[in-house]
Scaffold this motif. Structure first.
Motif, PDB file in Angstrom:
ATOM      1  N   GLU A  58     -31.811  10.156  22.927  1.00 16.98           N
ATOM      2  CA  GLU A  58     -30.941  10.164  24.115  1.00 16.98           C
ATOM      3  C   GLU A  58     -30.413   8.754  24.388  1.00 16.98           C
ATOM      4  O   GLU A  58     -29.244   8.573  24.752  1.00 16.98           O
ATOM      5  N   GLU A  59     -31.275   7.746  24.204  1.00 20.12           N
ATOM      6  CA  GLU A  59     -30.829   6.362  24.376  1.00 20.12           C
ATOM      7  C   GLU A  59     -29.771   6.011  23.343  1.00 20.12           C
ATOM      8  O   GLU A  59     -28.776   5.340  23.645  1.00 20.12           O
ATOM      9  N   GLY A  60     -29.993   6.459  22.104  1.00 20.58           N
ATOM     10  CA  GLY A  60     -29.047   6.184  21.039  1.00 20.58           C
ATOM     11  C   GLY A  60     -27.679   6.792  21.317  1.00 20.58           C
ATOM     12  O   GLY A  60     -26.642   6.163  21.073  1.00 20.58           O
ATOM     13  N   LEU A  61     -27.669   8.008  21.841  1.00 21.26           N
ATOM     14  CA  LEU A  61     -26.404   8.666  22.178  1.00 21.26           C
ATOM     15  C   LEU A  61     -25.641   7.860  23.230  1.00 21.26           C
ATOM     16  O   LEU A  61     -24.422   7.715  23.157  1.00 21.26           O
ATOM     17  N   ALA A  62     -26.384   7.334  24.209  1.00 22.01           N
ATOM     18  CA  ALA A  62     -25.744   6.536  25.263  1.00 22.01           C
ATOM     19  C   ALA A  62     -25.257   5.188  24.721  1.00 22.01           C
ATOM     20  O   ALA A  62     -24.180   4.701  25.097  1.00 22.01           O
ATOM     21  N   ASP A  63     -26.046   4.599  23.809  1.00 22.52           N
ATOM     22  CA  ASP A  63     -25.713   3.267  23.284  1.00 22.52           C
ATOM     23  C   ASP A  63     -24.478   3.268  22.383  1.00 22.52           C
ATOM     24  O   ASP A  63     -23.922   2.203  22.079  1.00 22.52           O
ATOM     25  N   ARG A  64     -24.023   4.434  21.962  1.00 20.57           N
ATOM     26  CA  ARG A  64     -22.817   4.512  21.129  1.00 20.57           C
ATOM     27  C   ARG A  64     -21.595   3.945  21.849  1.00 20.57           C
ATOM     28  O   ARG A  64     -20.603   3.575  21.206  1.00 20.57           O
ATOM     29  N   ALA A  65     -21.669   3.881  23.172  1.00 19.61           N
ATOM     30  CA  ALA A  65     -20.521   3.417  23.961  1.00 19.61           C
ATOM     31  C   ALA A  65     -20.075   2.019  23.554  1.00 19.61           C
ATOM     32  O   ALA A  65     -18.889   1.682  23.656  1.00 19.61           O
ATOM     33  N   ILE A  66     -21.017   1.189  23.086  1.00 22.28           N
ATOM     34  CA  ILE A  66     -20.656  -0.181  22.713  1.00 22.28           C
ATOM     35  C   ILE A  66     -19.705  -0.191  21.518  1.00 22.28           C
ATOM     36  O   ILE A  66     -18.878  -1.106  21.381  1.00 22.28           O
ATOM     37  N   VAL A  67     -19.792   0.830  20.666  1.00 24.83           N
ATOM     38  CA  VAL A  67     -18.926   0.891  19.488  1.00 24.83           C
ATOM     39  C   VAL A  67     -17.476   1.069  19.921  1.00 24.83           C
ATOM     40  O   VAL A  67     -16.587   0.315  19.517  1.00 24.83           O
ATOM     41  N   LEU A  68     -17.241   2.065  20.757  1.00 27.28           N
ATOM     42  CA  LEU A  68     -15.877   2.310  21.229  1.00 27.28           C
ATOM     43  C   LEU A  68     -15.365   1.137  22.054  1.00 27.28           C
ATOM     44  O   LEU A  68     -14.208   0.719  21.910  1.00 27.28           O
ATOM     45  N   GLU A  69     -16.215   0.589  22.904  1.00 22.70           N
ATOM     46  CA  GLU A  69     -15.799  -0.531  23.743  1.00 22.70           C
ATOM     47  C   GLU A  69     -15.375  -1.729  22.886  1.00 22.70           C
ATOM     48  O   GLU A  69     -14.439  -2.456  23.230  1.00 22.70           O
ATOM     49  N   THR A  70     -16.036  -1.900  21.744  1.00 22.75           N
ATOM     50  CA  THR A  70     -15.758  -3.037  20.869  1.00 22.75           C
ATOM     51  C   THR A  70     -14.436  -2.895  20.123  1.00 22.75           C
ATOM     52  O   THR A  70     -13.734  -3.892  19.899  1.00 22.75           O
ATOM     53  N   ILE A  71     -14.069  -1.660  19.762  1.00 24.00           N
ATOM     54  CA  ILE A  71     -12.903  -1.495  18.877  1.00 24.00           C
ATOM     55  C   ILE A  71     -11.725  -0.764  19.521  1.00 24.00           C
ATOM     56  O   ILE A  71     -10.681  -0.604  18.875  1.00 24.00           O
ATOM     57  N   LYS A  72     -11.843  -0.349  20.771  1.00 20.60           N
ATOM     58  CA  LYS A  72     -10.817   0.518  21.365  1.00 20.60           C
ATOM     59  C   LYS A  72      -9.429  -0.118  21.428  1.00 20.60           C
ATOM     60  O   LYS A  72      -8.418   0.595  21.437  1.00 20.60           O
ATOM     61  N   ASP A  73      -9.367  -1.452  21.463  1.00 19.96           N
ATOM     62  CA  ASP A  73      -8.062  -2.122  21.540  1.00 19.96           C
ATOM     63  C   ASP A  73      -7.553  -2.582  20.173  1.00 19.96           C
ATOM     64  O   ASP A  73      -6.539  -3.285  20.086  1.00 19.96           O
ATOM     65  N   ARG A  74      -8.260  -2.172  19.128  1.00 21.43           N
ATOM     66  CA  ARG A  74      -7.861  -2.559  17.768  1.00 21.43           C
ATOM     67  C   ARG A  74      -7.007  -1.456  17.142  1.00 21.43           C
ATOM     68  O   ARG A  74      -7.013  -0.302  17.579  1.00 21.43           O
ATOM     69  N   LYS A  75      -6.300  -1.804  16.086  1.00 18.40           N
ATOM     70  CA  LYS A  75      -5.598  -0.811  15.277  1.00 18.40           C
ATOM     71  C   LYS A  75      -6.532  -0.429  14.138  1.00 18.40           C
ATOM     72  O   LYS A  75      -6.790  -1.233  13.240  1.00 18.40           O
ATOM     73  N   ILE A  76      -7.049   0.772  14.176  1.00 15.14           N
ATOM     74  CA  ILE A  76      -7.981   1.242  13.160  1.00 15.14           C
ATOM     75  C   ILE A  76      -7.245   2.200  12.222  1.00 15.14           C
ATOM     76  O   ILE A  76      -6.592   3.142  12.662  1.00 15.14           O
ATOM     77  N   ASP A  77      -7.408   1.967  10.928  1.00 11.76           N
ATOM     78  CA  ASP A  77      -6.697   2.777   9.940  1.00 11.76           C
ATOM     79  C   ASP A  77      -7.553   3.880   9.331  1.00 11.76           C
ATOM     80  O   ASP A  77      -7.008   4.861   8.806  1.00 11.76           O
ATOM     81  N   ALA A  78      -8.882   3.745   9.381  1.00 13.47           N
ATOM     82  CA  ALA A  78      -9.735   4.773   8.790  1.00 13.47           C
ATOM     83  C   ALA A  78     -11.166   4.625   9.285  1.00 13.47           C
ATOM     84  O   ALA A  78     -11.612   3.525   9.638  1.00 13.47           O
ATOM     85  N   PHE A  79     -11.862   5.757   9.310  1.00  9.23           N
ATOM     86  CA  PHE A  79     -13.296   5.789   9.613  1.00  9.23           C
ATOM     87  C   PHE A  79     -14.010   6.369   8.395  1.00  9.23           C
ATOM     88  O   PHE A  79     -13.759   7.517   7.997  1.00  9.23           O
ATOM     89  N   LEU A  80     -14.875   5.574   7.803  1.00 13.50           N
ATOM     90  CA  LEU A  80     -15.682   6.002   6.667  1.00 13.50           C
ATOM     91  C   LEU A  80     -17.147   5.948   7.080  1.00 13.50           C
ATOM     92  O   LEU A  80     -17.502   5.275   8.042  1.00 13.50           O
ATOM     93  N   CYS A  81     -18.007   6.647   6.317  1.00 11.18           N
ATOM     94  CA  CYS A  81     -19.388   6.701   6.791  1.00 11.18           C
ATOM     95  C   CYS A  81     -20.357   7.199   5.721  1.00 11.18           C
ATOM     96  O   CYS A  81     -19.983   7.931   4.796  1.00 11.18           O
ATOM     97  N   SER A  82     -21.593   6.808   5.884  1.00  9.86           N
ATOM     98  CA  SER A  82     -22.708   7.462   5.205  1.00  9.86           C
ATOM     99  C   SER A  82     -22.714   8.920   5.658  1.00  9.86           C
ATOM    100  O   SER A  82     -22.326   9.220   6.789  1.00  9.86           O
ATOM    101  N   PRO A  83     -23.177   9.849   4.824  1.00 13.57           N
ATOM    102  CA  PRO A  83     -23.198  11.251   5.240  1.00 13.57           C
ATOM    103  C   PRO A  83     -24.345  11.598   6.181  1.00 13.57           C
ATOM    104  O   PRO A  83     -24.421  12.731   6.675  1.00 13.57           O
TER     105      PRO A  83
END
Length: 285
Positions: free
Chosen positions: A27-52
């Motif tokens: 539950e803490e981890g789900l809440a802590d995800r907010a820092i990711v969006l806050e960090t990149i929301k004003d950037r131009k992002i071209d792709a999201f890649l990830c571990s499966p």
């Protein structure tokens, strides 16, 4: 044109959990995800890649949703496979990238497959900005590829940062700059062994229990719907008979009956051994 890669090490995930690939965020981890969006929301992002792995995908999912973009997974970005009885060997693995515990994966293997995937990213997304969801060890092997001085002490510095966001800027395949954009410090996640079932699972947060479908093995003393035909869970009964808290603490562990009794989890020996080591570590503090 420079290429920008924003690595996001996943947020805090649930321990213990039987399957490393599907281990969810807390539950803490789900809440802590907010820092990711806050960090990149004003950037131009071209792709999201990830571990499966679920915990990595879930960590960057809100950010991908914000940008209305899909997440493309690559099996090569997965985390290191832990083997049997890998406790206390972290320093040895970092001192010798070819070393791995029994059935485990060495850091050289982790680095090779992660770098193979990453080098393709640098070619395919030249001049763009890409977010990559990753893991602590997987990311550390990439960082150590570009910085040969990166070692076990550097790994220890970031091991409790969940999530951890770091930006790498490249000119072609040459690293120009590394910038740490943010992290959330999480304390060591102690296991509450009163919630661990005989087979090493944890009913806390289980959907069946929350929905009232199953009372939980501990509360029902092993009498649960899955074992309605045979009565009490055979694993639960066996552990009780041997006077153990869970299977990994049994004097006969690991025994030949485990694969038969727990066929749903091919990694059950590793999982139970991890729990045993954590229990002993806690008891010997």
């Amino acid at each position: 044109m420079n290429t920008t890669i924003i690595f996001v090490r996943h947020a805090q995930s649930l321990h213990p959990f039987k399957d490393d690939r599907t281990r969810p965020l807390t539950e803490e981890g789900l809440a802590d995800r907010a820092i990711v969006l806050e960090t990149i929301k004003d950037r131009k992002i071209d792709a999201f890649l990830c571990s499966p792995y679920k915990r990595s995908v879930d960590t960057i999912q809100p950010a991908a949703d914000f940008f209305n973009m899909d997440i493309k997974t690559d099996e090569r970005f997965r985390e290191r496979k832990a083997g049997f009885d890998g406790s206390g060997l972290l320093e040895k693995r970092w001192a010798d990238f070819s070393f791995a515990e029994k059935d485990g994966e060495c850091l050289s293997s982790v680095q090779e497959r992660n770098m193979a995937a990453f080098e393709e990213v640098l070619k395919d997304y030249t001049g763009k900005t890409v977010v990559i969801g990753t893991h602590g060890t997987a990311l550390s092997t990439i960082l150590s590829f570009y910085d040969k001085s990166f070692g076990v002490e550097d790994f220890y510095r970031i091991v409790s940062w969940m999530p951890y966001i770091v930006e790498l800027t490249f000119d072609g395949d040459k690293l120009l700059q590394k910038t740490e954009l943010g992290h959330v410090e999480k304390s060591y996640q102690e296991i509450d062994f009163s919630t661990i079932t005989a087979c090493g699972e944890c009913c806390v947060g289980c959907r069946k229990k929350l929905d009232g479908i199953c009372p939980g093995c501990i509360e029902a003393d092993g009498v649960v719907p899955e074992w309605s035909d045979s009565g009490r869970c055979r694993i639960h009964a066996c552990v009780k008979e041997h006077g153990a808290l869970f299977c990994g603490l049994c004097s006969e562990f690991p025994c030949e009956k485990i694969p038969e009794l727990m066929p749903w989890n091919p990694n059950v020996i590793n999982h139970l051994n991890y729990l045993k080591n954590e229990y002993n570590r806690k008891e010997n503090k």
